[in-house]
Write an enzyme that holds these catalytic residues in place. Structure first.
Site, PDB file in Angstrom:
ATOM      1  N   GLN A 102       3.614  92.980  32.521  1.00 42.93           N
ATOM      2  CA  GLN A 102       3.058  94.252  32.062  1.00 42.93           C
ATOM      3  C   GLN A 102       2.955  95.216  33.239  1.00 42.93           C
ATOM      4  OE1 GLN A 102      -0.588  92.534  30.611  1.00 42.93           O
ATOM      5  NE2 GLN A 102       0.092  92.698  28.495  1.00 42.93           N
ATOM      6  N   ARG A 130      -6.588  97.061  34.758  1.00 43.77           N
ATOM      7  CA  ARG A 130      -6.175  95.648  34.712  1.00 43.77           C
ATOM      8  C   ARG A 130      -5.086  95.467  33.672  1.00 43.77           C
ATOM      9  NH1 ARG A 130      -6.689  91.452  31.501  1.00 43.77           N
ATOM     10  NH2 ARG A 130      -8.168  92.480  30.128  1.00 43.77           N
ATOM     11  N   VAL A 131      -4.062  94.686  34.046  1.00 45.20           N
ATOM     12  CA  VAL A 131      -3.090  94.187  33.080  1.00 45.20           C
ATOM     13  C   VAL A 131      -3.172  92.668  33.141  1.00 45.20           C
ATOM     14  CG1 VAL A 131      -1.541  96.188  33.113  1.00 45.20           C
ATOM     15  CG2 VAL A 131      -1.191  94.333  34.756  1.00 45.20           C
ATOM     16  N   SER A 132      -2.766  92.026  32.063  1.00 47.81           N
ATOM     17  CA  SER A 132      -2.944  90.573  31.972  1.00 47.81           C
ATOM     18  C   SER A 132      -1.877  89.772  32.695  1.00 47.81           C
ATOM     19  CB  SER A 132      -2.976  90.152  30.503  1.00 47.81           C
ATOM     20  OG  SER A 132      -4.070  90.754  29.860  1.00 47.81           O
ATOM     21  N   SER A 133      -0.669  90.308  32.800  1.00 50.32           N
ATOM     22  CA  SER A 133       0.409  89.522  33.412  1.00 50.32           C
ATOM     23  C   SER A 133       1.341  90.423  34.209  1.00 50.32           C
ATOM     24  CB  SER A 133       1.205  88.783  32.338  1.00 50.32           C
ATOM     25  OG  SER A 133       1.982  89.695  31.595  1.00 50.32           O
TER      26      SER A 133
END
Length: 157
Positions: free
Chosen positions: A16, A10-13
């Site tokens: 990224q 998972r990346v936040s945005s």
């Protein structure tokens, strides 16, 4: 029923990318998967909620008994709330599904691994709260200085 190893990234945005996580996870799979099937789950979403498409698919596979092990880069990739992570640890332990956090060196199959996982879950929640306080303080200081941000020019869509 055939079970697989679930690798979660998972990346936040959207700004990224997953390049920092993927090599470590690929190395883990190469070293430990031992020929078992591996399924990758990915999300670009905040860790403050567990309502993420990739996570929902993984959770469905966990609930239907398709997963033997969940592998992540760091625990904060799974979520950032202590309650959410603790509930996840309990669910996985009850279903006899192992969790491995590659960078944190955590393996839920051991008592020490469960202890460290719960401590790190609390730390992740703390970091999220502190970050929120810093953002709010920065915004208040900017407002006090008469600065504004966001939006677009008036009359422009």
């Amino acid at each position: 029923m055939d079970q697989h190893i679930a690798v979660y990234i998972r990346v936040s945005s959207a700004k990224q990318n997953m390049r920092s996580q993927k090599p470590d996870l690929e190395r883990w799979v190469k070293a430990y998967a031992e020929g078992r099937d591996v399924k990758w789950y990915t999300d670009t979403a905040t860790g403050k909620t567990m309502d993420r498409p990739g996570w929902k698919r993984l959770e469905s596979d966990i609930d239907t008994g398709k997963v033997s092990t969940v592998v992540c880069w760091r625990l904060d990739r799974l979520g950032r709330t202590a309650s959410g992570l603790t509930a996840l640890f309990e669910k996985l332990t009850a279903r006899k599904i192992n969790l491995v956090s590659v960078r944190d060196g955590i393996d839920l199959s051991t008592p020490a691994g469960r202890l460290i996982a719960n401590v790190l879950a609390s730390v992740a929640a703390y970091e999220t709260e502190v970050r929120g306080e810093r953002v709010a303080a920065g915004q208040a200081a900017a407002r006090a200085a008469g600065k504004s941000w966001g939006g677009s020019q008036k009359g422009r869509r």
